[in-house]
Every structure is written in structure tokens, then in C-alpha cells.
Design a protein around this motif. Structure first.
Motif, PDB file in Angstrom:
ATOM      1  N   PHE A 232      13.436   5.201  13.067  1.00  0.00           N
ATOM      2  CA  PHE A 232      12.382   5.548  12.111  1.00  0.00           C
ATOM      3  C   PHE A 232      12.832   4.994  10.756  1.00  0.00           C
ATOM      4  O   PHE A 232      13.660   5.613  10.071  1.00  0.00           O
ATOM      5  CB  PHE A 232      12.173   7.065  12.052  1.00  0.00           C
ATOM      6  CG  PHE A 232      11.833   7.648  13.395  1.00  0.00           C
ATOM      7  CD1 PHE A 232      10.516   7.722  13.833  1.00  0.00           C
ATOM      8  CD2 PHE A 232      12.835   8.096  14.249  1.00  0.00           C
ATOM      9  CE1 PHE A 232      10.200   8.232  15.088  1.00  0.00           C
ATOM     10  CE2 PHE A 232      12.529   8.611  15.511  1.00  0.00           C
ATOM     11  CZ  PHE A 232      11.213   8.668  15.927  1.00  0.00           C
ATOM     12  N   ALA A 233      12.320   3.845  10.392  1.00  0.00           N
ATOM     13  CA  ALA A 233      12.827   3.154   9.197  1.00  0.00           C
ATOM     14  C   ALA A 233      12.427   3.876   7.920  1.00  0.00           C
ATOM     15  O   ALA A 233      11.353   4.490   7.829  1.00  0.00           O
ATOM     16  CB  ALA A 233      12.287   1.726   9.176  1.00  0.00           C
ATOM     17  N   GLY A 234      13.287   3.758   6.926  1.00  0.00           N
ATOM     18  CA  GLY A 234      12.994   4.318   5.613  1.00  0.00           C
ATOM     19  C   GLY A 234      12.050   3.412   4.829  1.00  0.00           C
ATOM     20  O   GLY A 234      11.856   2.236   5.173  1.00  0.00           O
ATOM     21  N   GLN A 235      11.474   3.983   3.761  1.00  0.00           N
ATOM     22  CA  GLN A 235      10.488   3.233   2.958  1.00  0.00           C
ATOM     23  C   GLN A 235      11.018   1.905   2.410  1.00  0.00           C
ATOM     24  O   GLN A 235      10.299   0.891   2.472  1.00  0.00           O
ATOM     25  CB  GLN A 235       9.968   4.143   1.825  1.00  0.00           C
ATOM     26  CG  GLN A 235       9.040   3.479   0.835  1.00  0.00           C
ATOM     27  CD  GLN A 235       9.779   2.807  -0.321  1.00  0.00           C
ATOM     28  OE1 GLN A 235      10.906   3.177  -0.638  1.00  0.00           O
ATOM     29  NE2 GLN A 235       9.148   1.816  -0.936  1.00  0.00           N
ATOM     30  N   PRO A 236      12.259   1.841   1.909  1.00  0.00           N
ATOM     31  CA  PRO A 236      12.695   0.541   1.356  1.00  0.00           C
ATOM     32  C   PRO A 236      12.671  -0.562   2.415  1.00  0.00           C
ATOM     33  O   PRO A 236      12.273  -1.696   2.143  1.00  0.00           O
ATOM     34  CB  PRO A 236      14.127   0.826   0.878  1.00  0.00           C
ATOM     35  CG  PRO A 236      14.184   2.304   0.662  1.00  0.00           C
ATOM     36  CD  PRO A 236      13.285   2.892   1.709  1.00  0.00           C
ATOM     37  N   GLU A 237      13.081  -0.215   3.629  1.00  0.00           N
ATOM     38  CA  GLU A 237      13.095  -1.202   4.709  1.00  0.00           C
ATOM     39  C   GLU A 237      11.668  -1.615   5.088  1.00  0.00           C
ATOM     40  O   GLU A 237      11.389  -2.800   5.318  1.00  0.00           O
ATOM     41  CB  GLU A 237      13.820  -0.605   5.925  1.00  0.00           C
ATOM     42  CG  GLU A 237      13.939  -1.578   7.076  1.00  0.00           C
ATOM     43  CD  GLU A 237      14.859  -1.056   8.185  1.00  0.00           C
ATOM     44  OE1 GLU A 237      15.660  -0.137   7.917  1.00  0.00           O
ATOM     45  OE2 GLU A 237      14.751  -1.558   9.310  1.00  0.00           O
ATOM     46  N   THR A 238      10.775  -0.661   5.127  1.00  0.00           N
ATOM     47  CA  THR A 238       9.386  -0.965   5.487  1.00  0.00           C
ATOM     48  C   THR A 238       8.737  -1.854   4.430  1.00  0.00           C
ATOM     49  O   THR A 238       8.004  -2.791   4.745  1.00  0.00           O
ATOM     50  CB  THR A 238       8.590   0.335   5.662  1.00  0.00           C
ATOM     51  OG1 THR A 238       9.323   1.177   6.541  1.00  0.00           O
ATOM     52  CG2 THR A 238       7.211   0.083   6.226  1.00  0.00           C
TER      53      THR A 238
ATOM     54  N   GLY B 234       0.816  -1.223   0.000  1.00  0.00           N
ATOM     55  CA  GLY B 234       0.000   0.000   0.000  1.00  0.00           C
ATOM     56  C   GLY B 234       0.841   1.261   0.000  1.00  0.00           C
ATOM     57  O   GLY B 234       1.670   1.467  -0.885  1.00  0.00           O
ATOM     58  N   THR B 235       0.650   2.080   1.008  1.00  0.00           N
ATOM     59  CA  THR B 235       1.393   3.341   1.158  1.00  0.00           C
ATOM     60  C   THR B 235       2.881   3.133   0.923  1.00  0.00           C
ATOM     61  O   THR B 235       3.533   3.937   0.250  1.00  0.00           O
ATOM     62  CB  THR B 235       1.173   3.870   2.595  1.00  0.00           C
ATOM     63  OG1 THR B 235      -0.135   4.431   2.641  1.00  0.00           O
ATOM     64  CG2 THR B 235       2.181   4.929   2.972  1.00  0.00           C
ATOM     65  N   TRP B 236       3.420   2.051   1.460  1.00  0.00           N
ATOM     66  CA  TRP B 236       4.875   1.827   1.395  1.00  0.00           C
ATOM     67  C   TRP B 236       5.298   1.234   0.068  1.00  0.00           C
ATOM     68  O   TRP B 236       6.479   1.162  -0.255  1.00  0.00           O
ATOM     69  CB  TRP B 236       5.325   0.970   2.589  1.00  0.00           C
ATOM     70  CG  TRP B 236       4.949   1.670   3.854  1.00  0.00           C
ATOM     71  CD1 TRP B 236       3.907   1.362   4.671  1.00  0.00           C
ATOM     72  CD2 TRP B 236       5.558   2.856   4.387  1.00  0.00           C
ATOM     73  NE1 TRP B 236       3.833   2.276   5.695  1.00  0.00           N
ATOM     74  CE2 TRP B 236       4.831   3.198   5.548  1.00  0.00           C
ATOM     75  CE3 TRP B 236       6.634   3.653   3.999  1.00  0.00           C
ATOM     76  CZ2 TRP B 236       5.156   4.320   6.337  1.00  0.00           C
ATOM     77  CZ3 TRP B 236       6.956   4.761   4.769  1.00  0.00           C
ATOM     78  CH2 TRP B 236       6.215   5.079   5.921  1.00  0.00           C
TER      79      TRP B 236
ATOM     80  N   PRO C 268      12.312  10.012  -2.611  1.00  0.00           N
ATOM     81  CA  PRO C 268      13.541  10.056  -1.809  1.00  0.00           C
ATOM     82  C   PRO C 268      13.256  10.537  -0.394  1.00  0.00           C
ATOM     83  O   PRO C 268      12.623  11.578  -0.215  1.00  0.00           O
ATOM     84  CB  PRO C 268      14.417  11.080  -2.550  1.00  0.00           C
ATOM     85  CG  PRO C 268      13.789  11.276  -3.888  1.00  0.00           C
ATOM     86  CD  PRO C 268      12.362  10.899  -3.786  1.00  0.00           C
ATOM     87  N   GLY C 269      13.697   9.782   0.577  1.00  0.00           N
ATOM     88  CA  GLY C 269      13.571  10.213   1.980  1.00  0.00           C
ATOM     89  C   GLY C 269      12.299   9.767   2.671  1.00  0.00           C
ATOM     90  O   GLY C 269      12.100  10.094   3.852  1.00  0.00           O
ATOM     91  N   ALA C 270      11.444   9.014   1.967  1.00  0.00           N
ATOM     92  CA  ALA C 270      10.195   8.558   2.608  1.00  0.00           C
ATOM     93  C   ALA C 270      10.553   7.671   3.793  1.00  0.00           C
ATOM     94  O   ALA C 270      11.329   6.724   3.660  1.00  0.00           O
ATOM     95  CB  ALA C 270       9.342   7.782   1.611  1.00  0.00           C
TER      96      ALA C 270
END
Ligand code: NAP
Length: 546
Positions: A92-98, A55-57, A63-65
Motif C-alpha cells: 500500500f504505497a504512501g502518497q509521495p510514491e503515488t 489530483g487527490t495525490w 502525514p501518513g496518506a
């Protein structure tokens, strides 16, 4: 014959349905709902427009999400094994990790076999004779299901500005929520960012160091506060793992399911020195503490709010060298925290860089997008790349895009013309067997915490209906009126409801979304859960079941 035997007999006479439940969306809500409904032994299908889960992720790859809630308070809590095996690398994890995390969840629980990707739903129509929903996909295929569950997210319909020439630009342009999967080469480029909400702030602070020149087009400044992110070391990792029960217990107890909860004191119940020291502490601590863990009255009392607004304004003036630029970055039309607070990492310092320019388009509006760049009332700018961080048609926008039609062919869009009307934020009268996850009027806050509660509640309701042989469940008009009135009453006196933002349903880029509405539940999450628990404990008597 008993009522339930009659129901069963009627069902037996009807053609078989394709599914017991269809879930729209494979984000965090849809994934968890699938997991829970499978436990009931149901035939479930999830339809997802994207090519993967998350979804959102999945969509927001700009960049920087990254998270604004602590990673370890954000993940799913339902599986001890999952908690144990997953290591968040940052507070606070970044988008790629999430996204990796959500793919891991999908693998671990073998979710993908019941998810159909590249499948956008265009319509869902209720049929009274079969007590089922006919769901139409964009490719024209139609499927029939007893239960329909929307997991379409409150912030998932991106909006582009209604500016002349938006399609004329000959360079690259992207909306942040439709960022390409392949890397975008920004190095040395002339880049424009339009929009300075939480997304714009994260994008700007991340790309400012690598682009050739960055021009930020700001219509309204937002109050921002430092995120204070850092890596999680091995020792802390151990503590987090051991502390999960406590972390989730705390999230259950706080107002909006964050680790932070308001200080019981009022801003004027302490001396000026104590207040200043408290604000300094909050400003130096990680996460939403300065917003969610501040004095209890800063979001309801104008004078109290002015004290924290003044404090943060002083911080901005200290951090931005050019006083004129600093003034432009300080909001003048709303108080601190009355819009969703963007958390930042050296965002303000970006404006001290020689390669960054701030254009205040409230003074010099954008007149058109040209093939080469952007033209404001004051001049022309040339760009290689334009980034639209212009936000979403929030909360109701994703509902508006699907032609939901309930009993008697009533369109949800028409029913909600004057603002959403819901029962517990989950159901709508006239739309039997349809349940909404993270729809309007539900508790949002730290969203996965709210998702887990809502999914479990919906699962309980469906379990009850199946065990009782009910095939039709509907909110009553009285139930909807009462919940909608309750949600509106909760919003009275909140400074945030006097401000234009996605939280009050305003989107200048969408026809008909220029009037503030109450689309959010603004009471406490514990109170929300208490009310929903009570309905379940009374065996859903408030619903019409047959
Ligand atoms: P947003 O807060 O709605 O911000 C959109 C920005 O674009 C605003 O600055 C807006 O200006 C500007 N804008 C919109 N249309 C424009 C136009 N036609 N011309 C010029 N400027 C225009 O959207 P967002 O930043 O995407 O954030 C939405 C929400 O997503 C956040 O509040 C948050 O809840 C969530 N989010 C979360 C995270 C996270 O957890 N880390 C990160 C990003 C986003 P105006 O203010 O003048 O309208």
C-alpha cells in the motif's frame, strides 16, 4: 443534403473553437482522458487548479496518506510498458510514491504540454447556437470547446468546520487536503486533530510518535481494521509483474473492482466457530478483505452485521488498555462497514500512549477555536498546531463550486437540488456535450479501475460522434429518469444508506447538505459496465444526437 452534411455545413459557418475538448482536472481521470483523446487526434486542453498533476495525490500530502487498495491493483493498466517499468515499493504505497508515479506517467506520455496549471475553472456555459461550451477561468479568460469533460473527483472539495473562531487561531493550522508542500515540523509540538475518518486515522497514527502531545477531537468513532502493509521484496515484485493480467482480470470481475469480493456465504450459514475463525482470518489479512471480502450479507442484514461489529469491538477492547477510551472508540450509531472503512496501522495502540488524549466531542462539543487553541464545553486546550481532518463536500461538492449552465441557462446546481440526476453517471439532460468522470451515480470502488472504464467509454462516445459528424449529444430526460431510479433502487436495503456519511451526501459543514441523498451507484461494477457496454453496442441510440 444528408443530416450529417447539414451539420458539417453549419459547423463550417461558425467561428473556430479553441479546443475540441476541455478537461477539468489533471488527476488520474483527467490525465488518462487526455491521453485517450489525443489518440483521436483532438485538440485537448486540461485545466488544473494545482501546480502539478495527481489530483487527490497532489493535494493530500498529510502525514501518513497512503493507499487502502493494493498498489498493484491501483495503478493504470492501459500501458504494458508502464506496468513493467514501475516498481511499487509497498503493498500500500504512501502518497509521495503515488505522486512520483503520476508524475512519471505525465512525463512518459508527455502529458504536461496540454495541461495548464494554476488554472481554476469558475464557470462553464453551454451555447446552443455553436453547440459548444464557454469555459471561464478564475482569471477571467474564456475558452470555447465542443466537448467538456469533468474530471474533478468525488472527494476534492475540503470542508472546514463551521465553528466560531476558526480564523482566530494564532498557531499553525491545516486542512489535511491542503497540507503544505514544505515539511511541517511537528516534533515536540502540542497538536490537535479534529476528525477521525480515514484521513484522521492515518494522520493520528503517523504523528502520535513524534509530536509532544496529541489531542484527538472525535465526534463519531469509525470502525477501522488493520491494513497489514509491508514492503514488496524482489521475488514478490517479479510475481506481481508476471501476474498483472490476472490481477486486472480479477479486478474486472469483483463487485467494486478491488482484489476482494464478497464470500458467497451468509454470516449465519456457518457455525459460530467457523464465523469467528473466518473473521480472525480476515482481520489478519491485508487490505479491504474484511470489508469487501466478508460474508455476502454483512452490509444488508442487521443481525449479520452485528456479528462482525461485535467481533471488531472485541478487538478494539483488546487493543486499547483503558476501557473507557476503548468504549469511546467503538461506534454505537452505525454498524461495521456501513461507512467507508478506514484501514489502520497500530491506530488503536496510539491511545495507550501517555502523550495522546481522546476528547469525545459528542459529549463535550467544541464551542470555539481561540487564539491559543480549542475550547469545548468542558474546558480549554492550548495548541501549537491544529489539524483539520474534517473531510470533503463529497461527490456533488466540486460540481457546486463551478457555475455549470446548460441549455436554456439552467444551472446544474438547481437541477440537482433534490439530489443528482444522471444518465449512467456520465451525462445529464440539458447539458449537451458534457461528460462526467467519477461523477455522481457512477461506479467508484477501486477508483482507477472505474476511471479507466469510464474514460474509455467517454472516448468511444466521442469517437462515434466525430465519425458520424454529430456535434451535439445529450442524454434524454427519460434516460436520466430511468438511470436515477435504477441507482435509487440499488440503494434500497443497504445499511450504509441509513447512516450519515459523505457516502450519503451528509456534510455538517455545508449549508443544505444535512439530508441523505443517493449520490453513489451501489450496484456491482460488472453490472455497471454491462449496461454501459450495451449502450455503446447499440450505437448510443439512447442519446439524442445531432
Ligand atoms: P470523512 O470520512 O468525511 O471524515 C471526516 C471526519 O471529520 C469525521 O470524523 C467527522 O465527524 C469529522 N468532522 C467533520 N466536521 C466536523 C466538525 N465540524 N466538528 C468535528 N468533527 C468534524 O473524511 P476523510 O477522513 O477525509 O475521508 C473521506 C474519504 O476519503 C474516505 O472515506 C476515503 O474514501 C477517502 N480517503 C481514502 C484514503 C485512502 O485510500 N487511503 C485515505 C483517506 C481518505 P462525523 O463522522 O461526526 O461527521
Amino acid at each position: 443534403m444528408t443530416a450529417s452534411q447539414q451539420t458539417s455545413a453549419r459547423n463550417d459557418a461558425k467561428p473556430a473553437l479553441d479546443y475540441d475538448a476541455i478537461i477539468i482536472g489533471a488527476g488520474m481521470s483527467g490525465m488518462y482522458q487526455l491521453y485517450r483523446l489525443r489518440e483521436l487526434g483532438m485538440r485537448v486542453r486540461v485545466f488544473e487548479a494545482g501546480t502539478g498533476v495527481g489530483g487527490t495525490w497532489y493535494w493530500n500530502r498529510y502525514p501518513g496518506a497512503r493507499f487502502d487498495s493494493e498498489s498493484y491493483s491501483y495503478g493504470y493498466s492501459f500501458s504494458k510498458e508502464l506496468l513493467e517499468e514501475w516498481n511499487w515499493s509497498e503493498h500500500f504505497a504512501g502518497q509521495p510514491e503515488t505522486l512520483r508515479y503520476l508524475n512519471h506517467v505525465a512525463d512518459k506520455f508527455d502529458l504536461r504540454r496540454d495541461i495548464q496549471f494554476r488554472s481554476r475553472i469558475s464557470a462553464a456555459i453551454y451555447a446552443e447556437d455553436t453547440r459548444s461550451w464557454e469555459v471561464t477561468l478564475e482569471d477571467g479568460s474564456r475558452l470555447h470547446t465542443r466537448f467538456l469533460i469533468t474530471a474533478i473527483g468525488p472527494l476534492s472539495t475540503p470542508t472546514m468546520p463551521r465553528i466560531k473562531g476558526v480564523d482566530m487561531f494564532q498557531g499553525q493550522s491545516f486542512h489535511t487536503a491542503r497540507w503544505p508542500h514544505d515539511a511541517v515540523d511537528l516534533a515536540g509540538k502540542r497538536v490537535a486533530v479534529i476528525g477521525t475518518g480515514a484521513t484522521g486515522v492515518q494522520t493520528i497514527q503517523t504523528i502520535a510518535g513524534s509530536v509532544g502531545h496529541l489531542t484527538v477531537f472525535q465526534r463519531t468513532p469509525n470502525w477501522c481494521a488493520p491494513l497489514h502493509n509491508s514492503k514488496i521484496d524482489a521475488e514478490t515484485q517479479k510475481k506481481i509483474k508476471a501476474g498483472y493480467p490476472e490481477i486486472f482480470k480479477r479486478c474486472q470481475e469483483t463487485f467494486a473492482c478491488f482484489l476482494h469480493t464478497p464470500d458467497p456465504r451468509g454470516a449465519f450459514e456457518v457455525s459460530d466457530e467457523e464465523r469467528e475463525a473466518f473473521y480472525e482470518t480476515l482481520y489478519s489479512e491485508r487490505g479491504f478483505g474484511i470489508w469487501q471480502g466478508n460474508f455476502r450479507d454483512i452490509l444488508i442484514d442487521r443481525q449479520a452485521n452485528a456479528t462482525i461489529s461485535d467481533f471488531v469491538a472485541r478487538k478494539i477492547r483488546q487493543r486499547v488498555k483503558n476501557p473507557d477510551v476503548a468504549e469511546k472508540l467503538i461506534p454505537k450509531n452505525h454498524g461495521f462497514g456501513t461507512r467507508r472503512l478506514p484501514l489502520e496501522t497500530f491506530y488503536y495502540e496510539v491511545y495507550n500512549q501517555d502523550n495522546v488524549e481522546l476528547v469525545d466531542i459528542s459529549e463535550t462539543p467544541i464551542e470555539r477555536i481561540t487564539p491559543k487553541g480549542i475550547e469545548t464545553s468542558a474546558g480549554k486546550y492550548e495548541f501549537d498546531i491544529i489539524i483539520y481532518a474534517t473531510g470533503f463536500d463529497a461527490i456533488t461538492g466540486s460540481f457546486d463550486k463551478i457555475d455549470f449552465r446548460g441549455a436554456g441557462d439552467v444551472r446544474l446546481k438547481d437541477k440537482w437540488k433534490g439530489g443528482p440526476q444522471t444518465y449512467l453517471g456520465i451525462m445529464v439532460d440539458g447539458f449537451p456535450n458534457m461528460m462526467m468522470l467519477m461523477g455522481p451515480h457512477t461506479a467508484l470502488g477501486n477508483i482507477p479501475r472505474s476511471i479507466e472504464y469510464s474514460v474509455d467509454w467517454v472516448t468511444g462516445l466521442i469517437r462515434f460522434a466525430r465519425e458520424s459528424n454529430f456535434t451535439r449529444m445529450e442524454a434524454t430526460p427519460a434516460g436520466v429518469a430511468s438511470w436515477t431510479d435504477h441507482v435509487k433502487a440499488l440503494g434500497v436495503g443497504l445499511l450504509s444508506n441509513e447512516v450519515n456519511s459523505w457516502m450519503t451526501g451528509i456534510n455538517s459543514n455545508v449549508e443544505g447538505k444535512q439530508t441523505r441523498i443517493i449520490a453513489r451507484y451501489s450496484g456491482s461494477a460488472p453490472a455497471y459496465r454491462e449496461r454501459c457496454d450495451e449502450v455503446a453496442a447499440k450505437r448510443y441510440q439512447e442519446l439524442a444526437m445531432a
